[in-house]
Design a protein around this motif. Structure first.
Motif, mmCIF file in Angstrom:
data_model
loop_
_atom_site.group_PDB
_atom_site.id
_atom_site.type_symbol
_atom_site.label_atom_id
_atom_site.label_comp_id
_atom_site.label_asym_id
_atom_site.label_seq_id
_atom_site.Cartn_x
_atom_site.Cartn_y
_atom_site.Cartn_z
ATOM 1 N N GLY A 157 2.036 2.554 -3.211
ATOM 2 C CA GLY A 157 0.991 3.006 -4.120
ATOM 3 C C GLY A 157 0.074 1.950 -4.678
ATOM 4 N N LYS A 158 0.302 0.688 -4.336
ATOM 5 C CA LYS A 158 -0.557 -0.375 -4.852
ATOM 6 C C LYS A 158 -1.890 -0.391 -4.112
ATOM 7 N N ARG A 159 -2.962 -0.567 -4.852
ATOM 8 C CA ARG A 159 -4.286 -0.652 -4.239
ATOM 9 C C ARG A 159 -4.964 -1.978 -4.565
ATOM 10 N N ASP A 217 -8.769 3.588 -0.715
ATOM 11 C CA ASP A 217 -7.873 4.730 -0.497
ATOM 12 C C ASP A 217 -8.085 5.307 0.893
ATOM 13 N N TYR A 240 0.833 -1.211 0.000
ATOM 14 C CA TYR A 240 0.000 0.000 0.000
ATOM 15 C C TYR A 240 0.868 1.260 0.000
ATOM 16 N N LYS A 241 1.948 1.187 0.757
ATOM 17 C CA LYS A 241 2.856 2.338 0.924
ATOM 18 C C LYS A 241 3.492 2.759 -0.396
#
Length: 317
Positions: A116-118, A127, A113-114
């Motif tokens: 930028g992967k969602r 988000d 997540y850090k």
């Protein structure tokens, strides 16, 4: 301190031995498995050079208690525990996936997540979350069950079905069992003032076609726990959560320049650090079970295990 980091037994009617990262599994005839929980410590899919005192006993005894506490929901492989480090159960054909379920944005999910992967294993993470926030509902993020020495890999439900790793009929059962076990694990943890953050389950199929829970369940090697008291306050202040899991070992390794990548050297673990890891495992045992940990006799662990297993097998026959 004496530890057991490997075994080499020759039990009656023994067919084969499988050596995993932590456990060693002996097949007896065609229907029984003797699983020995060693004191090996693995992180980032790498086994550390030194054993952790009482770790195998802790993992085996927590897993045994948790199997018994969930057997009304999901059938499992366990038959007996004749020694603190040993579980004996039905031989199963393991599914080649690990069912990982996450209630919070922590560990591997937080690291993804850090950057930028969602999307994690085909599941969208919302988000606006910060590390250790609770997901709106738990997400299942499977991984492939790696062969010896290889890294487990994230995989989506769609890929599992497309590659025919598991049939759709069986996979639906794995998902159902995973959610039921996580819900029960969450309740058991809450009763002890803990939060079950995330965990993984492994399943197999018996020779008569029944899907059962195998390996371990809700141990510090397979699960991450936070202390419930102060969780909200720490999240509000942006402070690290107080946790009981193997994550503290991973963080120590990261701080010392090791993440299991090629060319990296495993940092030296001195006696004081090894003792601190053992103490943390004991702390989790006592917190999650609500019982004091009773150290087994470790004067000759290998012989103790052999005697107890032989005694069980002789009475079974």
């Amino acid at each position: 301190m004496n530890t057991i980091t490997r075994s080499d037994y020759k039990f009656p009617k023994q067919k084969s031995i499988y050596k995993g990262k932590v456990r060693e599994v002996y097949t007896i005839e065609d229907d029984l498995l003797v699983m020995i929980a060693t004191d090996r410590l693995s992180a980032f899919d790498v086994v550390m050079p030194k054993g952790i005192p009482f770790k195998g006993q802790i993992l085996n005894q927590i897993a045994t208690k948790m199997m018994k506490a969930t057997e009304d929901l999901v059938p499992n492989w366990l038959v007996a525990t004749p020694d603190p480090n040993v579980a004996i159960g039905h031989r199963c054909e393991p599914f080649k996936v690990e069912m990982v379920i996450r209630g919070y944005l922590s560990g591997h999910a937080a690291r993804e997540y850090k950057i930028g992967k969602r999307l994690l294993c085909g599941v969208t993470m919302p988000d606006g979350l910060k590390e250790n926030d609770k997901f709106p509902e738990p997400i299942i993020t499977p991984s492939t069950k790696a062969a010896n020495g290889e890294h487990d890999e994230d995989i989506s439900r769609e890929e599992i079905l497309a590659q025919e790793i598991v049939t759709e009929e069986d996979y639906l059962v794995l998902e159902e069992y995973t959610r039921k076990l996580f819900e029960r694990g969450t309740e058991l943890a809450a009763a002890r003032g803990l939060i079950l953050v995330d965990t993984k389950y492994e399943f197999g199929k018996t020779k008569d076609g029944k899907i059962v829970l195998i390996d371990e369940i809700h141990t510090p090697d397979s699960s991450r726990y936070f202390y419930k008291e102060g969780y909200e306050e720490r999240q509000t202040k942006g402070e690290a959560q107080k946790q009981l899991s193997k994550e503290f070992v991973r963080q120590w390794l990261i701080q010392n320049g090791f993440q299991g990548k090629e060319g990296q050297q495993i940092p030296e673990m001195d006696e004081a650090y090894i003792q601190s890891v053992s103490d943390r495992y004991i702390e989790l045992y006592e917190n999650i079970t609500g019982e004091p940990f009773v150290k087994s006799d470790v004067s000759n662990i290998e012989k103790r295990i052999e005697n107890n297993v032989l005694d069980y097998l002789s009475k079974k026959n």
